[in-house]
Scaffold this motif. Structure first.
Motif, PDB file in Angstrom:
ATOM      1  N   THR A 156      -0.895  -3.928  -4.912  1.00 21.01           N
ATOM      2  CA  THR A 156      -1.822  -4.867  -4.285  1.00 21.01           C
ATOM      3  C   THR A 156      -1.199  -6.265  -4.280  1.00 21.01           C
ATOM      4  O   THR A 156      -0.863  -6.807  -5.333  1.00 21.01           O
TER       5      THR A 156
ATOM      6  N   SER B  85      -9.118   7.776  -7.326  1.00 18.84           N
ATOM      7  CA  SER B  85      -9.268   6.422  -7.890  1.00 18.84           C
ATOM      8  C   SER B  85      -9.030   6.383  -9.400  1.00 18.84           C
ATOM      9  O   SER B  85      -9.550   5.502 -10.089  1.00 18.84           O
TER      10      SER B  85
ATOM     11  N   TYR C 183      -6.347   6.176  -2.890  1.00 20.24           N
ATOM     12  CA  TYR C 183      -7.573   6.423  -3.655  1.00 20.24           C
ATOM     13  C   TYR C 183      -8.028   7.876  -3.526  1.00 20.24           C
ATOM     14  O   TYR C 183      -8.521   8.473  -4.494  1.00 20.24           O
TER      15      TYR C 183
ATOM     16  N   GLY D 174       1.859   1.870  -3.447  1.00 17.90           N
ATOM     17  CA  GLY D 174       0.772   2.516  -4.165  1.00 17.90           C
ATOM     18  C   GLY D 174       0.651   3.984  -3.814  1.00 17.90           C
ATOM     19  O   GLY D 174       0.463   4.843  -4.693  1.00 17.90           O
TER      20      GLY D 174
ATOM     21  N   ASP E 168      -0.776   3.999 -10.887  1.00 16.85           N
ATOM     22  CA  ASP E 168      -2.036   3.266 -10.765  1.00 16.85           C
ATOM     23  C   ASP E 168      -2.428   3.206  -9.289  1.00 16.85           C
ATOM     24  O   ASP E 168      -1.637   2.754  -8.455  1.00 16.85           O
TER      25      ASP E 168
ATOM     26  N   ASN F 248      -4.166   1.176  -7.818  1.00 19.84           N
ATOM     27  CA  ASN F 248      -4.182  -0.220  -7.368  1.00 19.84           C
ATOM     28  C   ASN F 248      -2.792  -0.852  -7.367  1.00 19.84           C
ATOM     29  O   ASN F 248      -2.661  -2.034  -7.063  1.00 19.84           O
TER      30      ASN F 248
ATOM     31  N   ARG G 202      -3.789   2.611   1.559  1.00 23.51           N
ATOM     32  CA  ARG G 202      -4.545   2.347   0.329  1.00 23.51           C
ATOM     33  C   ARG G 202      -5.699   3.337   0.195  1.00 23.51           C
ATOM     34  O   ARG G 202      -5.985   3.845  -0.898  1.00 23.51           O
TER      35      ARG G 202
ATOM     36  N   SER H  20       0.829  -1.208   0.000  1.00 22.09           N
ATOM     37  CA  SER H  20       0.000   0.000   0.000  1.00 22.09           C
ATOM     38  C   SER H  20       0.862   1.257   0.000  1.00 22.09           C
ATOM     39  O   SER H  20       0.495   2.269  -0.612  1.00 22.09           O
TER      40      SER H  20
END
Length: 324
Positions: free
Chosen positions: A250, A151, A146, A84, A245, A247, A142, A81
């Motif tokens: 993950t 997102s 977003y 990300g 991205d 996501n 995470r 995370s």
């Protein structure tokens, strides 16, 4: 007051064990290359190994941080995370805030490092298991990813891709940087007081604490370093894709833990090898690339990764029982 990390006979035994582990990993690497080169004609090619060299750096950087965490006998589930989140911050800083690439990268690494520091502080301040704290950070980071990106994927373009495409004597620059980090981390672990204290803490934390060493500070610094390296991994990952991205990362923590444990680092703490971690990353990357070339779908790849993780944990437990 100084701390003797391990008695000389046991230290020699651990060095011998790590040496045997490296030999086993070389055998596994040779077997994987033989299997995949037989299963698909295109595996033994320059293109394949360039692809592996391109995807290894991000996993290598994050795995180095995880190696130090596991050396303490702790675990960090938040690295995926944080990768990300770091990538999202880089993407937003470049595309929306119009920051220079270098400043955006430093900002992302600083934020993820602070996230790691927060995890370490919560763990030592409230005497919480690292599993629970970093699981919470996994969700929080995470969610923040977003929120930052709304997102949506942030397409960065050539401003960062040029970094991933740079080469030194035909070798990707990011791969060279990852190797340099492995060398530096290995020296820190084996040749510095900080590395010896980490090993001693993972072996017998109470003895280290009674010797006057601030183990709380050691843990906070280690988790901060792991967080910062997750941010650096995010920069490398984002530069390779040319996009951030939300996501991204993950399941990345599972690959990271698998690579470190396969590399000979004990989940029980007190024994680790950064060089072994590099071999573990290579094994994971070979598996991922080989399975992709034989046409394995994502569920099959995750199944194989899960089996590898369980097998590595079983082997680590067996090895721990033999050495105790």
């Amino acid at each position: 007051m100084t701390v003797n990390t391990l008695p000389a006979p046991r230290a020699a035994s651990l060095r011998q064990t790590l040496s045997h582990d490296r030999f086993r990993m070389l055998v596994v690497i040779a077997l994987l290359i033989a299997i995949f080169s037989t299963a698909t004609h295109g595996f033994l090619s320059v293109r394949t190994f360039q692809a592996i060299a391109g995807q290894m750096p991000a996993l290598t950087v994050a795995a180095v941080g995880m190696t130090f965490v596991l050396l303490l006998g702790q675990i960090d589930l938040s690295v995926g995370s944080l990768l990300g989140l770091g990538g999202a911050l880089v993407g937003v800083a470049i595309t929306q805030w119009h920051w220079p690439v270098a400043l955006a990268a430093v900002f992302a690494i600083a934020v993820t490092g602070l996230c790691g520091l927060l995890s370490g502080w919560l763990m030592v301040q409230w005497r919480l298991p690292s599993f629970i704290v970093t699981l919470g950070m996994l969700e929080a980071a995470r969610g923040a990813t977003y929120l930052v990106t709304h997102s949506q994927t942030q397409y960065i373009g050539g401003t960062l891709e040029a970094f991933a495409e740079a080469h030194i004597a035909g070798v990707p620059l990011v791969f060279v940087l990852a190797l340099a980090l492995v060398a530096a981390a290995s020296l820190v672990m084996r040749r510095t007081v900080f590395g010896r204290y980490l090993t001693a803490t993972g072996t017998n934390e109470e003895a280290v604490r009674l010797a006057g060493i601030n183990t709380r500070q050691l843990k906070c610094l280690t988790f901060m370093g792991a967080g910062a390296l997750a941010g650096l991994a995010a920069v490398l990952h984002t530069s390779r894709l040319g996009a951030a991205d939300p996501n991204a990362g993950t399941g990345f923590e599972l690959q990271t833990i698998a690579a470190v444990v396969i590399g000979g680092t004990s989940l029980m703490g007190g024994r680790a090898s950064v060089t072994g971690t590099l071999f573990g990353v290579l094994i994971i990357s070979l598996l991922d690339t080989g399975l992709a070339q034989v046409g394995a779908q994502e569920p099959a790849k995750r199944l194989v990764t899960g089996i590898v993780i369980v097998a590595a944990v079983i082997f680590d437990n067996y090895r721990h029982r033999r050495s105790s």
